[in-house]
Write an enzyme that holds these catalytic residues in place. Structure first.
Site, PDB file in Angstrom:
ATOM      1  N   HIS A  52      14.844  80.905  86.750  1.00  0.00           N
ATOM      2  CA  HIS A  52      15.125  80.470  87.961  1.00  0.00           C
ATOM      3  C   HIS A  52      16.781  80.432  88.561  1.00  0.00           C
ATOM      4  O   HIS A  52      17.534  80.271  87.569  1.00  0.00           O
ATOM      5  CB  HIS A  52      14.548  79.112  88.397  1.00  0.00           C
ATOM      6  N   GLU A  54      18.706  78.086  89.279  1.00  0.00           N
ATOM      7  CA  GLU A  54      19.647  77.174  89.018  1.00  0.00           C
ATOM      8  C   GLU A  54      19.846  77.049  87.439  1.00  0.00           C
ATOM      9  O   GLU A  54      20.867  76.706  86.900  1.00  0.00           O
ATOM     10  CB  GLU A  54      18.756  75.675  89.201  1.00  0.00           C
ATOM     11  N   CYS A  82      12.911  73.079  91.523  1.00  0.00           N
ATOM     12  CA  CYS A  82      11.707  72.548  90.811  1.00  0.00           C
ATOM     13  C   CYS A  82      11.814  71.459  89.739  1.00  0.00           C
ATOM     14  O   CYS A  82      13.028  71.418  89.208  1.00  0.00           O
ATOM     15  CB  CYS A  82      10.863  74.024  90.412  1.00  0.00           C
ATOM     16  N   CYS A  85      13.883  72.881  86.905  1.00  0.00           N
ATOM     17  CA  CYS A  85      15.359  73.198  87.292  1.00  0.00           C
ATOM     18  C   CYS A  85      16.093  71.777  87.301  1.00  0.00           C
ATOM     19  O   CYS A  85      17.321  71.599  87.027  1.00  0.00           O
ATOM     20  CB  CYS A  85      15.504  73.942  88.328  1.00  0.00           C
TER      21      CYS A  85
END
Length: 155
Positions: A52, A54, A82, A85
């Protein structure tokens, strides 16, 4: 809050999305007014569900700064993080999170962030994926050995 940093996070999101490497998510990590880490969603390009924006930004900033704690840094991300993250942000000890879109916005486009948030508050026996404690098989001994180490670095 510096809108230029958010614009860079969004630029990364769009660039990666257009390249077919991942979803429309980007992030930058800033320390003392300078970007020290950039990340964009790389899930499709790497076949890594943890890639992801992040997490990628945290990895890049940690490499750049040569440290695993990112105290004194802020993250700008194109969407509310999320749970994975968010956990990574807490582990990295970032000072602040700025986000553009909400997890509800992401859910409206088919992303499962909201589902994951609701799973985490359920008791273990109510979660969608069964979870069961197994025999420790030496795990306690390993943890106790770690605790006895005089040269350990807590993180």
């Amino acid at each position: 809050m510096n809108s230029d940093f958010m614009k860079e996070a969004v630029r990364l999101a769009v660039e990666t999305m257009h390249a077919g490497k991942g979803g429309p998510f980007g992030a930058v990590i800033v320390r003392a007014g300078q970007i020290v880490g950039r990340g964009a969603n790389q899930v499709l390009g790497t076949n890594d569900p943890t890639a992801h924006a992040e997490v990628t930004a945290i990895r890049n900033a940690s490499r750049e700064l040569q440290q695993f704690h990112l105290k004194g840094c802020e993250i700008y991300t194109s969407c509310e993080p999320c749970p994975m993250c968010l956990g990574a942000i807490y582990w990295a000890q970032l000072d602040k999170i700025y986000y553009a879109l909400s997890r509800q916005d992401a859910a409206a486009m088919g992303f499962s962030d909201e589902f994951l948030y609701t799973e985490l508050v359920k008791s273990l026996d109510q979660r969608t994926i069964p979870i069961q404690r197994a025999p420790d098989s030496g795990a306690r001994a390993a943890l106790e050995e770690w605790n006895r180490k005089t040269d350990r670095t807590l993180y």
